[in-house]
Design an enzyme around this catalytic site. Structure first.
Site, short mmCIF file in Angstrom:
data_model
loop_
_atom_site.label_atom_id
_atom_site.label_comp_id
_atom_site.label_asym_id
_atom_site.label_seq_id
_atom_site.Cartn_x
_atom_site.Cartn_y
_atom_site.Cartn_z
N LYS A 43 31.65 43.24 42.05
CA LYS A 43 31.60 44.05 43.27
C LYS A 43 32.44 43.46 44.40
O LYS A 43 33.04 44.19 45.19
CB LYS A 43 30.15 44.20 43.73
CG LYS A 43 29.22 44.81 42.69
CD LYS A 43 29.41 46.31 42.52
CE LYS A 43 28.50 46.90 41.47
NZ LYS A 43 28.97 46.73 40.09
N HIS A 103 24.92 60.04 48.48
CA HIS A 103 25.69 59.38 47.43
C HIS A 103 26.53 60.46 46.76
O HIS A 103 26.00 61.35 46.09
CB HIS A 103 24.69 58.75 46.45
CG HIS A 103 25.33 58.04 45.32
ND1 HIS A 103 25.02 56.76 44.98
CD2 HIS A 103 26.28 58.44 44.45
CE1 HIS A 103 25.75 56.39 43.94
NE2 HIS A 103 26.52 57.40 43.61
N GLU A 145 32.53 56.03 43.29
CA GLU A 145 31.30 56.37 44.02
C GLU A 145 31.45 56.04 45.51
O GLU A 145 31.96 54.98 45.85
CB GLU A 145 30.12 55.57 43.47
CG GLU A 145 29.78 55.90 42.03
CD GLU A 145 28.42 55.34 41.60
OE1 GLU A 145 27.87 55.88 40.64
OE2 GLU A 145 27.93 54.38 42.22
N ARG A 175 33.93 54.20 33.08
CA ARG A 175 33.36 54.75 31.84
C ARG A 175 32.98 56.20 32.07
O ARG A 175 33.12 56.70 33.18
CB ARG A 175 32.10 53.97 31.49
CG ARG A 175 31.12 54.01 32.67
CD ARG A 175 29.77 53.45 32.35
NE ARG A 175 29.00 53.20 33.55
CZ ARG A 175 28.30 54.10 34.22
NH1 ARG A 175 28.31 55.35 33.84
NH2 ARG A 175 27.63 53.78 35.30
#
Lengths: 71, 446
Positions: free
Chosen positions: B117, B208, B275, B292
């Site tokens: 991250k 989100h 995202e 993925r």
């Protein structure tokens, strides 16, 4: 004699108590892992830990005895 | 580089989904399964199936050697990892390649960069993609408290190697941060083998939203619109829809641009997802890139008409994108409902034998299921047993169809979240389309 039973099928992640420990009603005594979730199992009455029937990594079925308590 | 025989290193519904696309391309398929999964439909759906170990994931679906051995024994020339398990494991991807097999995913180097991250954040900042104000890896509690002061509370403490919502903790003040730091650290160590933590600003009432992208080896990148994924419990998604009902048209354009920029920055190939977190003001920030196939890919398939697994297979064979950005159209609306084997109120797992599994049928209803009547839902794996994807001309039509579809969905023998999903379909915020990631915390938590 009181028993602490598994609330669902899963794998024992951590045993939080040792033989001879005094536990309170509602205290977390074992953490199970089921479906990627940690599920704490509590003693539903106070007592002294007489025997721990499972160890970390073991698979248990719903209702299986995890810990025997004595008054 | 044509594929002949694909080994699917996964289980359940996603294994069925991948086998389906392989078959329609004329490819042979190999399933791998643990002792707990012998009876599941995907095992018999594949042309061949190999037992790879006992039920615990470390000994089966995360057992790299057993999976590679199954590939060489069956003569598979490629491995599709699905989602979860080894799908974002760069070490496994490299092993696959080193054995002379084709890895159906982006290059291991890309997986590694996006999987960490801290590195991912830095890469995105350099590419001009907005990121949530936050820190690099933290050395100590003191540093965390000092940095949180600069960012401003509330803050979210996260595991650098984390994912799936595990090892994330919100702190509203310094005291709370000091208290949660050690436990979050030990959890990160236990789950991911790396105790590095970092901080991010916690955005209240956030949404989100993620953008699906696809990229070929010639460097062409397109987006396939966004998915709104704000309905979550325990930081895991429950309902996804496309398009998002709440973002502004101007935001949408900027979001797509940012996602394509993100993919280009890492020279991405194949299908992937970027995202983002959106604040109430429509400001957006990069969260992570999933290298993925996503669980919720069917909502994108429903509005675009594309088969994303087929696209993955053709891109890995070196073909160019079959469509240009201008040729991809979003039409109608789609929602995905994840059916979880769990208590609808407490979210506690509910493994057991399915005495009845009878999914609904009808106009605009697609079921991606991993089980059938008589199967046992095992406590060893994720609680998601099926996905119900509903599409239609408008969001209103989708809501109506979904209410009927979920009412008709019959599952017996275990508890499921179907009552919660039906409740959400009547929830005023959800119906209006203006909801945040807190929707389940307010309405249904005890």
């Amino acid at each position: 004699m009181a028993q602490v039973k598994a609330s669902m099928a899963g794998t024992v992640l951590t045993v939080l108590v040792s033989q001879g420990d005094q536990v309170e009603a509602g205290q977390d005594v074992i953490i199970l892992e089921s479906m990627k979730m940690e599920v704490p199992v509590q003693a539903d009455q106070p007592g002294r830990v007489k025997e721990i029937k499972v160890e970390a990594g073991a698979f248990v079925n719903d209702g299986e005895v995890l810990i025997e308590l004595e008054e | 580089m044509k594929l002949q025989k694909v080994l699917i290193a996964n289980r359940g519904e996603i294994a069925c989904r991948i086998i389906r696309s392989c078959k329609s391309r004329g490819l042979k398929t190999v399933a791998v399964y643990s002792e707990a999964d012998r009876e599941l439909p995907y095992v018999s759906l594949a042309d061949e199936a190999v037992l790879i170990g006992p039920p615990p994931v470390a000994k089966s679906y995360l057992n790299m050697e057993a999976i590679l051995e199954a590939a060489s024994r069956t003569g598979a020339d490629s491995i599709h990892p699905g989602y979860g398990f080894l799908s974002e494991n760069a070490v496994f991807a490299q092993k696959v390649i080193d054995r002379g097999l084709i890895w159906i995913g982006p290059e291991p180097g890309v997986i590694a960069r996006m999987g960490d991250k801290v590195t991912a954040r830095r890469t995105m900042m350099e590419a001009g993609v907005p990121v949530v104000p936050g820190t690099d890896g933290l050395g100590s509690i003191e540093e965390a408290v000092r940095e949180a002061g600069k960012i401003g509370f509330p803050v979210m403490l996260k595991a650098s190697a984390g994912g799936g919502g595990i090892g994330m903790q919100v702190s509203r003040d310094a005291l709370e941060l000091e208290k949660t730091f050690p436990s979050t650290q030990s959890r990160a160590k236990a789950y991911f083998g790396d105790e590095t933590l970092f901080l991010e600003k916690w955005i209240e009432r956030s949404r989100h939203v993620e953008v699906q992208i696809a990229a070929d080896s010639a460097g062409n990148v397109i987006h396939l619109f966004e998915r709104e994924c704000s309905v979550q419990r325990r930081n895991q998604k429950v309902i996804e829809e496309s398009l998002s009902p709440s973002i502004q048209p101007e935001t949408r354009v900027r979001l797509y641009e940012a996602a394509v920029r993100a993919a280009k920055a890492v020279r991405y190939t194949g299908v992937g997802t970027v995202e983002f977190l959106l604040g109430p003001d429509d400001e957006f920030y990069f969260l992570e890139m999933n290298t993925r196939l996503q669980v919720e890919h069917p909502v994108t398939e429903s509005i675009t008409g594309l088969d994303l697994v087929d696209l993955q297979l053709s891109l890995v064979e070196g073909e160019h994108l079959p469509v240009t950005q201008e040729q991809v159209q979003a039409s109608g609306h789609a929602m995905e409902f994840r059916i979880y084997a769990e208590d609808p109120v407490t979210f506690m797992p509910s493994p057991g034998r399915l005495t009845k599994f009878h999914p609904p049928q009808g106009e605009g209803i697609r079921i991606d299921a991993g089980v059938e009547t008589g199967n046992t839902v095992s406590p060893f794996y994720d609680p998601m047993i099926a996905k119900c994807i509903v599409s239609g001309f408008s969001r209103k039509e989708v809501l109506e169809r979904s209410r009927q579809a979920l009412k008709d969905f019959q599952v017996e023998g275990i508890k499921t979240n179907l009552p919660l999903l039906l409740e959400l379909l009547e929830h005023p915020e959800f119906v209006s389309g203006h909801y945040s990631t807190q929707i389940l915390n307010k309405s249904t938590n005890k």
